[in-house]
Design a protein around this motif. Structure first.
Motif, PDB file in Angstrom:
ATOM      1  N   ALA A  11      -2.406   6.860   7.289  1.00 42.31           N
ATOM      2  CA  ALA A  11      -2.757   7.311   8.868  1.00 42.31           C
ATOM      3  C   ALA A  11      -1.455   6.977   9.628  1.00 42.31           C
ATOM      4  CB  ALA A  11      -3.808   6.270   9.143  1.00 42.31           C
ATOM      5  N   CYS A  12      -0.750   5.919   9.508  1.00 44.67           N
ATOM      6  CA  CYS A  12       0.596   6.140  10.099  1.00 44.67           C
ATOM      7  C   CYS A  12       1.108   7.311   9.630  1.00 44.67           C
ATOM      8  CB  CYS A  12       1.337   5.356   9.508  1.00 44.67           C
ATOM      9  SG  CYS A  12       0.068   3.382  10.448  1.00 44.67           S
ATOM     10  N   GLY A  13       2.002   7.429   8.704  1.00 45.48           N
ATOM     11  CA  GLY A  13       2.850   8.588   8.229  1.00 45.48           C
ATOM     12  C   GLY A  13       1.928   9.769   8.902  1.00 45.48           C
ATOM     13  N   ALA A  14       0.134  10.503   8.980  1.00 40.60           N
ATOM     14  CA  ALA A  14       0.035  11.937   9.223  1.00 40.60           C
ATOM     15  C   ALA A  14       0.762  11.680  10.548  1.00 40.60           C
ATOM     16  CB  ALA A  14      -1.152  11.479   9.304  1.00 40.60           C
ATOM     17  N   ILE A  15       0.435  10.491  11.504  1.00 33.38           N
ATOM     18  CA  ILE A  15       0.697  10.330  13.042  1.00 33.38           C
ATOM     19  C   ILE A  15       2.326  10.424  13.225  1.00 33.38           C
ATOM     20  CG2 ILE A  15       1.417   8.581  14.590  1.00 33.38           C
ATOM     21  CD1 ILE A  15      -1.956   7.483  13.948  1.00 33.38           C
ATOM     22  N   LEU A  16       2.992   9.893  12.001  1.00 33.19           N
ATOM     23  CA  LEU A  16       4.514  10.371  12.836  1.00 33.19           C
ATOM     24  C   LEU A  16       4.877  11.620  12.503  1.00 33.19           C
ATOM     25  CD1 LEU A  16       6.734   7.177  11.174  1.00 33.19           C
ATOM     26  CD2 LEU A  16       5.991   7.598  13.048  1.00 33.19           C
ATOM     27  N   THR A  17       4.009  12.708  11.420  1.00 42.31           N
ATOM     28  CA  THR A  17       4.188  13.700  10.664  1.00 42.31           C
ATOM     29  C   THR A  17       3.674  14.589  11.573  1.00 42.31           C
ATOM     30  OG1 THR A  17       4.527  12.731   8.394  1.00 42.31           O
ATOM     31  CG2 THR A  17       4.345  15.230   9.292  1.00 42.31           C
ATOM     32  N   PHE A  18       2.467  14.592  12.178  1.00 38.13           N
ATOM     33  CA  PHE A  18       1.788  15.951  12.879  1.00 38.13           C
ATOM     34  C   PHE A  18       1.923  15.394  13.883  1.00 38.13           C
ATOM     35  CE2 PHE A  18       0.240  15.935   8.406  1.00 38.13           C
ATOM     36  CZ  PHE A  18       0.479  17.134   8.260  1.00 38.13           C
ATOM     37  N   GLY A  33       7.326   9.957   7.919  1.00 40.65           N
ATOM     38  CA  GLY A  33       5.879  10.290   8.060  1.00 40.65           C
ATOM     39  C   GLY A  33       5.381  10.245   6.160  1.00 40.65           C
ATOM     40  N   VAL A  34       6.029  11.284   5.706  1.00 41.56           N
ATOM     41  CA  VAL A  34       5.838  12.213   5.046  1.00 41.56           C
ATOM     42  C   VAL A  34       5.642  10.992   3.542  1.00 41.56           C
ATOM     43  CG1 VAL A  34       6.655  13.516   2.805  1.00 41.56           C
ATOM     44  CG2 VAL A  34       5.989  14.633   5.251  1.00 41.56           C
ATOM     45  N   ILE A  35       6.685  10.466   3.990  1.00 43.53           N
ATOM     46  CA  ILE A  35       7.463   9.139   2.755  1.00 43.53           C
ATOM     47  C   ILE A  35       5.436   8.278   2.785  1.00 43.53           C
ATOM     48  CG2 ILE A  35       8.711   7.353   2.020  1.00 43.53           C
ATOM     49  CD1 ILE A  35      10.986   8.993   2.799  1.00 43.53           C
ATOM     50  N   LEU A  36       5.590   7.744   3.992  1.00 46.81           N
ATOM     51  CA  LEU A  36       4.497   6.791   3.986  1.00 46.81           C
ATOM     52  C   LEU A  36       3.356   7.725   3.809  1.00 46.81           C
ATOM     53  CD1 LEU A  36       5.127   5.479   8.214  1.00 46.81           C
ATOM     54  CD2 LEU A  36       5.246   4.449   5.422  1.00 46.81           C
ATOM     55  N   MET A  37       3.000   8.636   3.951  1.00 48.04           N
ATOM     56  CA  MET A  37       1.746   9.207   3.698  1.00 48.04           C
ATOM     57  C   MET A  37       1.743   8.929   1.861  1.00 48.04           C
ATOM     58  SD  MET A  37       0.765  12.130   5.617  1.00 48.04           S
ATOM     59  CE  MET A  37       2.263  13.484   5.923  1.00 48.04           C
ATOM     60  N   ILE A  38       3.303   9.253   0.652  1.00 48.96           N
ATOM     61  CA  ILE A  38       3.407   9.455  -0.187  1.00 48.96           C
ATOM     62  C   ILE A  38       2.817   7.981  -0.935  1.00 48.96           C
ATOM     63  CG2 ILE A  38       4.933   9.809  -2.463  1.00 48.96           C
ATOM     64  CD1 ILE A  38       5.522  12.022  -0.773  1.00 48.96           C
ATOM     65  N   VAL A  39       3.462   7.107  -0.201  1.00 50.62           N
ATOM     66  CA  VAL A  39       3.032   5.444  -0.489  1.00 50.62           C
ATOM     67  C   VAL A  39       2.022   5.376  -0.589  1.00 50.62           C
ATOM     68  CG1 VAL A  39       3.713   3.212   0.309  1.00 50.62           C
ATOM     69  CG2 VAL A  39       6.388   4.885  -0.073  1.00 50.62           C
ATOM     70  N   GLY A  40       1.337   5.464   0.523  1.00 54.31           N
ATOM     71  CA  GLY A  40      -0.334   5.224   0.763  1.00 54.31           C
ATOM     72  C   GLY A  40      -0.988   5.803  -0.463  1.00 54.31           C
ATOM     73  N   ALA A  41      -0.485   7.171  -0.573  1.00 56.48           N
ATOM     74  CA  ALA A  41      -1.548   7.482  -1.568  1.00 56.48           C
ATOM     75  C   ALA A  41      -1.082   7.267  -3.084  1.00 56.48           C
ATOM     76  CB  ALA A  41      -1.279   9.353  -1.363  1.00 56.48           C
ATOM     77  N   LEU A  42      -0.108   6.869  -3.052  1.00 55.94           N
ATOM     78  CA  LEU A  42       0.525   5.838  -4.325  1.00 55.94           C
ATOM     79  C   LEU A  42      -0.562   5.000  -4.767  1.00 55.94           C
ATOM     80  CD1 LEU A  42       3.767   7.155  -5.355  1.00 55.94           C
ATOM     81  CD2 LEU A  42       2.000   8.305  -6.333  1.00 55.94           C
ATOM     82  N   GLY A  43      -0.605   3.915  -3.435  1.00 60.35           N
ATOM     83  CA  GLY A  43      -1.144   2.796  -3.475  1.00 60.35           C
ATOM     84  C   GLY A  43      -2.666   2.938  -3.759  1.00 60.35           C
ATOM     85  N   LEU A  44      -3.182   4.031  -3.349  1.00 59.23           N
ATOM     86  CA  LEU A  44      -4.458   4.097  -3.073  1.00 59.23           C
ATOM     87  C   LEU A  44      -4.815   4.349  -4.201  1.00 59.23           C
ATOM     88  CD1 LEU A  44      -7.636   4.463  -1.917  1.00 59.23           C
ATOM     89  CD2 LEU A  44      -6.725   6.574  -1.298  1.00 59.23           C
TER      90      LEU A  44
END
Length: 82
Positions: A11-18, A33-44
């Protein structure tokens, strides 16, 4: 990393990106933001794989008749198996 933390990073990555339109000197917020979304997806993904593996192991132990007790679980003193 748990599911909640992974979703928070996504969510934080999406907010920063979009959603963020401000610019910071020397920092590309969209890339962060993209890096945070990738890290979050990998963690999930890792969390779900580990949860599935643990669930499968528990099912195998139940079918084989093996009793698995987590450390710190209360043990029934009346039950003669213990």
């Amino acid at each position: 990393m748990r599911i909640g933390a992974s979703l928070f990073l996504i969510a934080c990555g999406a907010i920063l990106t979009f959603a963020v339109t401000k610019e910071v000197n020397g920092v590309d917020l969209s890339t962060i933001g993209v890096i945070l979304m990738i890290v979050g997806a990998l963690g999930l993904l890792i969390t779900l794989v580990l949860a599935n593996t643990r669930r499968r192991t528990d099912i195998i132990h139940r079918r084989s008749g093996t009793t698995y007790i987590e450390p710190g679980d209360p043990v029934d003193p009346v039950d003669p198996r213990y």
